[in-house]
Design a protein around this motif. Structure first.
Motif, PDB file in Angstrom:
ATOM      1  N   ALA A   1       0.707  -1.422  -0.057  1.00 26.66           N
ATOM      2  CA  ALA A   1       0.129  -0.154  -0.085  1.00 26.66           C
ATOM      3  C   ALA A   1       0.796   1.155   0.033  1.00 26.66           C
ATOM      4  CB  ALA A   1      -0.927   0.034   1.186  1.00 26.66           C
ATOM      5  N   ASN A   2       1.997   1.244   0.820  1.00 24.97           N
ATOM      6  CA  ASN A   2       2.849   2.304   0.889  1.00 24.97           C
ATOM      7  C   ASN A   2       3.650   2.676  -0.520  1.00 24.97           C
ATOM      8  OD1 ASN A   2       2.088   2.930   3.528  1.00 24.97           O
ATOM      9  ND2 ASN A   2       3.734   1.642   4.418  1.00 24.97           N
ATOM     10  N   HIS A   3       4.050   1.565  -1.027  1.00 28.35           N
ATOM     11  CA  HIS A   3       4.656   1.467  -2.303  1.00 28.35           C
ATOM     12  C   HIS A   3       3.731   2.142  -3.368  1.00 28.35           C
ATOM     13  CE1 HIS A   3       6.327   0.120  -6.224  1.00 28.35           C
ATOM     14  NE2 HIS A   3       5.409  -0.246  -6.455  1.00 28.35           N
ATOM     15  N   LEU A   4       2.339   1.804  -3.234  1.00 23.92           N
ATOM     16  CA  LEU A   4       1.421   2.200  -4.483  1.00 23.92           C
ATOM     17  C   LEU A   4       1.258   3.482  -4.219  1.00 23.92           C
ATOM     18  CD1 LEU A   4      -1.043  -0.666  -4.427  1.00 23.92           C
ATOM     19  CD2 LEU A   4       0.653   0.018  -6.386  1.00 23.92           C
ATOM     20  N   SER A   5       1.414   4.336  -2.885  1.00 20.03           N
ATOM     21  CA  SER A   5       1.024   5.393  -2.584  1.00 20.03           C
ATOM     22  C   SER A   5       2.092   6.356  -3.219  1.00 20.03           C
ATOM     23  CB  SER A   5       1.003   5.523  -1.012  1.00 20.03           C
ATOM     24  OG  SER A   5       1.458   6.844  -0.558  1.00 20.03           O
ATOM     25  N   ARG A   6       3.531   5.845  -3.003  1.00 19.27           N
ATOM     26  CA  ARG A   6       4.448   6.516  -3.887  1.00 19.27           C
ATOM     27  C   ARG A   6       4.473   6.633  -5.108  1.00 19.27           C
ATOM     28  NH1 ARG A   6       7.243   3.532   0.064  1.00 19.27           N
ATOM     29  NH2 ARG A   6       8.070   2.015  -1.311  1.00 19.27           N
ATOM     30  N   ARG A   7       3.577   5.913  -5.752  1.00 23.51           N
ATOM     31  CA  ARG A   7       3.410   5.944  -7.371  1.00 23.51           C
ATOM     32  C   ARG A   7       2.063   6.358  -7.584  1.00 23.51           C
ATOM     33  NH1 ARG A   7       7.270   4.230  -9.413  1.00 23.51           N
ATOM     34  NH2 ARG A   7       6.440   4.113 -11.692  1.00 23.51           N
ATOM     35  N   GLY A   8       1.458   7.156  -6.594  1.00 20.01           N
ATOM     36  CA  GLY A   8       0.335   7.745  -6.778  1.00 20.01           C
ATOM     37  C   GLY A   8      -0.906   6.738  -6.885  1.00 20.01           C
ATOM     38  N   GLN A   9      -0.938   5.495  -6.506  1.00 19.35           N
ATOM     39  CA  GLN A   9      -1.807   4.759  -6.473  1.00 19.35           C
ATOM     40  C   GLN A   9      -2.317   4.197  -5.051  1.00 19.35           C
ATOM     41  OE1 GLN A   9      -1.676   2.140  -9.878  1.00 19.35           O
ATOM     42  NE2 GLN A   9       0.309   2.620  -9.962  1.00 19.35           N
ATOM     43  N   LYS A  10      -3.456   3.496  -5.182  1.00 19.09           N
ATOM     44  CA  LYS A  10      -4.023   2.778  -3.871  1.00 19.09           C
ATOM     45  C   LYS A  10      -4.401   1.281  -4.169  1.00 19.09           C
ATOM     46  CE  LYS A  10      -8.352   4.784  -4.050  1.00 19.09           C
ATOM     47  NZ  LYS A  10      -9.490   5.549  -3.046  1.00 19.09           N
ATOM     48  N   LEU A  11      -4.670   0.764  -3.091  1.00 22.91           N
ATOM     49  CA  LEU A  11      -5.075  -0.628  -3.208  1.00 22.91           C
ATOM     50  C   LEU A  11      -6.721  -0.427  -3.039  1.00 22.91           C
ATOM     51  CD1 LEU A  11      -3.252  -3.062  -0.889  1.00 22.91           C
ATOM     52  CD2 LEU A  11      -3.800  -3.518  -3.176  1.00 22.91           C
ATOM     53  N   LYS A  12      -7.455  -1.007  -3.700  1.00 24.48           N
ATOM     54  CA  LYS A  12      -8.661  -0.707  -4.024  1.00 24.48           C
ATOM     55  C   LYS A  12      -9.701  -2.098  -3.498  1.00 24.48           C
ATOM     56  CE  LYS A  12      -8.164   2.163  -7.899  1.00 24.48           C
ATOM     57  NZ  LYS A  12      -8.224   2.226  -9.268  1.00 24.48           N
ATOM     58  N   ALA A  13     -10.790  -1.592  -2.799  1.00 16.19           N
ATOM     59  CA  ALA A  13     -11.794  -2.776  -2.349  1.00 16.19           C
ATOM     60  C   ALA A  13     -11.994  -3.649  -3.521  1.00 16.19           C
ATOM     61  CB  ALA A  13     -12.847  -2.109  -1.774  1.00 16.19           C
ATOM     62  N   GLY A  14     -11.948  -4.849  -3.159  1.00 13.84           N
ATOM     63  CA  GLY A  14     -12.265  -5.935  -4.336  1.00 13.84           C
ATOM     64  C   GLY A  14     -10.841  -6.604  -4.982  1.00 13.84           C
ATOM     65  N   GLN A  15      -9.703  -5.877  -4.807  1.00 10.76           N
ATOM     66  CA  GLN A  15      -8.528  -6.084  -5.556  1.00 10.76           C
ATOM     67  C   GLN A  15      -7.971  -7.334  -4.684  1.00 10.76           C
ATOM     68  OE1 GLN A  15      -6.411  -2.762  -6.088  1.00 10.76           O
ATOM     69  NE2 GLN A  15      -6.823  -2.662  -8.193  1.00 10.76           N
ATOM     70  N   LEU A  16      -7.151  -8.126  -5.546  1.00  4.94           N
ATOM     71  CA  LEU A  16      -6.506  -9.412  -4.841  1.00  4.94           C
ATOM     72  C   LEU A  16      -5.138  -9.315  -4.792  1.00  4.94           C
ATOM     73  CD1 LEU A  16      -6.855 -12.462  -4.714  1.00  4.94           C
ATOM     74  CD2 LEU A  16      -6.120 -12.781  -7.123  1.00  4.94           C
ATOM     75  N   VAL A  17      -4.559  -9.609  -3.592  1.00  4.74           N
ATOM     76  CA  VAL A  17      -3.266  -9.399  -3.531  1.00  4.74           C
ATOM     77  C   VAL A  17      -2.388 -10.822  -3.041  1.00  4.74           C
ATOM     78  CG1 VAL A  17      -1.084  -8.204  -2.008  1.00  4.74           C
ATOM     79  CG2 VAL A  17      -3.311  -6.999  -2.339  1.00  4.74           C
ATOM     80  N   PHE A  18      -1.507 -11.244  -3.938  1.00  4.89           N
ATOM     81  CA  PHE A  18      -0.665 -12.268  -3.597  1.00  4.89           C
ATOM     82  C   PHE A  18       0.585 -11.690  -2.832  1.00  4.89           C
ATOM     83  CE2 PHE A  18      -1.475 -16.171  -6.112  1.00  4.89           C
ATOM     84  CZ  PHE A  18      -2.847 -15.993  -6.442  1.00  4.89           C
ATOM     85  N   THR A  19       0.805 -12.140  -1.329  1.00  2.51           N
ATOM     86  CA  THR A  19       1.378 -11.551  -0.598  1.00  2.51           C
ATOM     87  C   THR A  19       3.097 -11.935  -0.734  1.00  2.51           C
ATOM     88  OG1 THR A  19       0.992 -13.082   1.075  1.00  2.51           O
ATOM     89  CG2 THR A  19      -0.295 -10.933   1.332  1.00  2.51           C
ATOM     90  N   GLY A  20       3.140 -13.130  -1.390  1.00  4.29           N
ATOM     91  CA  GLY A  20       4.841 -13.305  -1.474  1.00  4.29           C
ATOM     92  C   GLY A  20       5.006 -14.717  -1.392  1.00  4.29           C
ATOM     93  N   ALA A  21       5.958 -15.158  -1.939  1.00  4.57           N
ATOM     94  CA  ALA A  21       6.242 -16.735  -1.924  1.00  4.57           C
ATOM     95  C   ALA A  21       6.558 -17.137  -0.424  1.00  4.57           C
ATOM     96  CB  ALA A  21       7.279 -17.214  -2.740  1.00  4.57           C
ATOM     97  N   LEU A  22       6.080 -18.479  -0.085  1.00  7.83           N
ATOM     98  CA  LEU A  22       6.332 -18.735   1.374  1.00  7.83           C
ATOM     99  C   LEU A  22       7.416 -19.709   1.256  1.00  7.83           C
ATOM    100  CD1 LEU A  22       2.554 -19.390   2.092  1.00  7.83           C
ATOM    101  CD2 LEU A  22       4.012 -18.018   3.568  1.00  7.83           C
ATOM    102  N   THR A  23       7.823 -20.236   0.090  1.00  5.73           N
ATOM    103  CA  THR A  23       8.990 -21.154   0.235  1.00  5.73           C
ATOM    104  C   THR A  23       9.549 -21.029  -1.171  1.00  5.73           C
ATOM    105  OG1 THR A  23       8.001 -22.938  -1.081  1.00  5.73           O
ATOM    106  CG2 THR A  23       7.369 -22.825   1.127  1.00  5.73           C
ATOM    107  N   ALA A  24      10.833 -21.407  -1.368  1.00  3.28           N
ATOM    108  CA  ALA A  24      11.396 -21.425  -2.773  1.00  3.28           C
ATOM    109  C   ALA A  24      10.408 -22.184  -3.947  1.00  3.28           C
ATOM    110  CB  ALA A  24      12.849 -22.254  -2.890  1.00  3.28           C
ATOM    111  N   ALA A  25      10.528 -21.644  -5.025  1.00  2.00           N
ATOM    112  CA  ALA A  25       9.516 -21.827  -6.188  1.00  2.00           C
ATOM    113  C   ALA A  25      10.182 -23.644  -6.545  1.00  2.00           C
ATOM    114  CB  ALA A  25       9.942 -20.933  -7.291  1.00  2.00           C
ATOM    115  N   ALA A  26       9.076 -24.218  -7.184  1.00  2.00           N
ATOM    116  CA  ALA A  26       9.328 -25.926  -7.616  1.00  2.00           C
ATOM    117  C   ALA A  26       9.338 -25.650  -9.087  1.00  2.00           C
ATOM    118  CB  ALA A  26       8.117 -26.357  -6.647  1.00  2.00           C
TER     119      ALA A  26
END
Lengths: 262, 261
Positions: free
Chosen positions: B213-238
């Motif tokens: 959210a803070n990153h998007l704000s620096r680029r003049g954007q925001k996270l919007k209701a209804g949007q999907l966020v993938f928060t990051g890989a939990l393990t190394a990729a297979a």
């Protein structure tokens, strides 16, 4: 050929002295290249018998080498086990004294508090039915073998590299969680070191306990009501230094357990 | 020297062509010179604009380089951010390798926003309060660069290797979940590859969400209701190949699987 009983007793006494004087010894497998796992267990049992004679009590068991990574490192395909004595248990909140240990490392685990004896042959469902609570635990492993230069028989003889155990004061009933999916976050001084889930322990920590019950049947030992069974590390062991605070935080309502080193 | 508008568009075109033709390209550092991180995001913006022009829809965002190991490997302390499109999200639990270059799969915790979240100064607690649902997820990453070798600006320009994504079928309300201690077991063809807990993502997926959210704000954007966020890989990729089935099983969230064809 099996090791003569006087040699078994001598190695047990050597490990005992190493622990009491905190002076590590060379690997037993350097002097006994053919030392079998069975003979190593006989050394462990002889050592534990010495300690029981001095008044120490068996309050549980610990399972080691439960991860693929550890098994691969030692070139083995099954876990090992050791005894937990009352003198190894550190109450939560009390510091772990490095002056009493040789080269300790810390692991986060799940412990099973049994309220029934386990039958043999033992299944995962038997383990769940005999478990009163699953509790967060920190195991402080230690080696009487210099520089942790261990092969499987070395660590087996050395009571599976036992050290200290810290058990959380509360836990969760086994029918309240999926042991394979319980998450664990392992931290040192507030910094995350690693994370994992219960399935890292032989696919299911309860399967590790069942394995132990079946393994012990070979030695006519039963897992008993009241014992705490440490099921094996969820993530890799980390060296402990003076002043360190280790915490393992678990999901599914299990809570956390901490140990401070001084 | 700053990137000219023409150069920026040429790089976006270059990467979109690589994606469309399923052809890996050398790191931009080799073909177009070193970009700054900001220029990487400018190229990403151009790629987003072109996909939207072509009729796709922005459905949310993703984070990359969220694990200690990956950050150490890249020598960075900041995650990277990319866009998710309607075309990214697989309608079925099946991914076609024939559409991709060299796909890899990662387990993630995904969230659906219940309200807008606008930086700066979004805290993890504030971010979590804006989440409606949590979902188990698998992300298929597919760097357009040879052998997944890239610099930080390169991977940002390449929309952080985003390719395909799938979520579990059952959304779980976020209230009462401690995402840091949610366990995940990553399974390929019935064998456990690795395990982790939510804390593998920057200490807590809520921290990842706040940083996004803070990153998007620096680029003049925001996270919007209804949007999907993938928060990051939990393990190394297979690594995956046709015939594989990968599955992520989560405490409290259920599981999600993906057939590779």
């Amino acid at each position: 050929m099996a090791l003569a009983s006087d040699r078994i007793a001598a190695y047990a006494a050597e490990l005992d002295k190493a622990e009491r004087t905190r002076a590590p010894i060379g690997p037993l497998t350097e002097r006994e290249p053919d030392l079998s796992a069975d003979d190593a267990y006989r050394i462990q049992l002889a050592w534990m018998a010495m300690r029981r004679e001095r008044g120490e009590r068996v309050v549980g068991k610990k399972i080691g080498l439960t991860s693929h990574a550890m098994q691969a490192m030692l070139g083995v395909f099954e876990p090992d086990y050791g005894h937990v004595l009352d003198t190894m248990v550190v109450p939560p909140g009390e510091p772990v004294r490095l002056s009493e240990l040789l080269q300790p490392k810390v692991e986060g685990e799940l412990a099973f508090i049994l309220d029934r004896d386990l039958p043999t042959p033992c299944t995962v469902l038997d383990v769940l039915q005999a478990t009163r609570l699953v509790v967060p635990a920190l195991e402080i492993v230690d080696s009487r073998i210099a520089d942790w230069k261990i092969k499987l028989p070395d660590t087996v003889a050395d009571n599976a590299s036992s050290g200290r155990v810290v058990l959380a004061e509360r836990g969760v009933r086994p029918d309240q969680l999926d042991l394979t999916l319980v998450g664990m976050v392992f931290e040192r001084n507030g910094e995350m070191l690693s994370s994992g889930a219960g399935a890292a322990v032989l696919g299911n920590p309860a399967a590790a306990v069942a394995w132990l019950a079946n393994k012990l049947a070979q030695f006519d030992i039963q897992l008993k009501a009241g014992e705490a069974i440490l099921s094996g590390a969820v993530t890799a062991a980390v060296e402990a230094r003076p002043g360190d605070l280790f915490t393992a935080r678990f999901g599914c309502g299990l809570g956390s357990v901490s140990a401070r080193f001084e | 020297m700053p990137l000219s508008r023409d150069e920026l568009e040429a790089i976006a075109e270059h990467l979109l062509t690589a994606e469309a033709e399923r052809r890996e390209v050398p790191s931009l550092a080799k073909t177009h010179g070193e970009l700054t991180l900001d220029e990487g995001y400018q190229v990403q913006d151009e790629i987003i604009a072109r996909k939207l022009e072509a009729g796709d829809r922005l459905i949310g965002w993703k984070l990359g380089l969220t694990s200690r190991e990956k950050q150490k490997a890249m020598g960075v302390f900041e995650p990277v951010y990319g866009a998710l499109f309607a075309s990214t999200l697989l309608p079925e639990c099946e991914v076609k390798t024939g559409e991709l270059i060299h796909p890899r799969v990662e387990p993630e915790i995904a969230v659906v926003m219940g309200e807008d979240l606008e930086g700066p100064d979004v805290t993890p607690a504030r971010a979590l309060a804006a989440v409606r649902w949590v979902l188990p997820a698998l992300e298929v990453i597919d760097s357009r660069y040879q052998d997944f070798k890239f610099t930080l600006p390169d991977v940002v320009a390449d929309n952080t290797s985003t390719a395909r994504a799938v979520t579990g079928a059952r959304p779980v309300p976020a209230e009462g979940l401690d995402l840091a201690t949610v366990g995940v077991v990553f399974v390929k063809n019935g064998e456990i590859i690795t395990t982790a807990a939510g804390a593998a993502v920057l200490g807590d997926p809520a921290i990842a969400l706040a940083r996004l959210a803070n990153h998007l704000s620096r680029r003049g954007q925001k996270l919007k209701a209804g949007q999907l966020v993938f928060t990051g890989a939990l393990t190394a990729a297979a690594f995956v190949a046709p015939g594989d089935v990968v599955e992520a099983r989560f405490a409290s969230l259920g599981s999600v699987s993906l057939r590779v064809v």
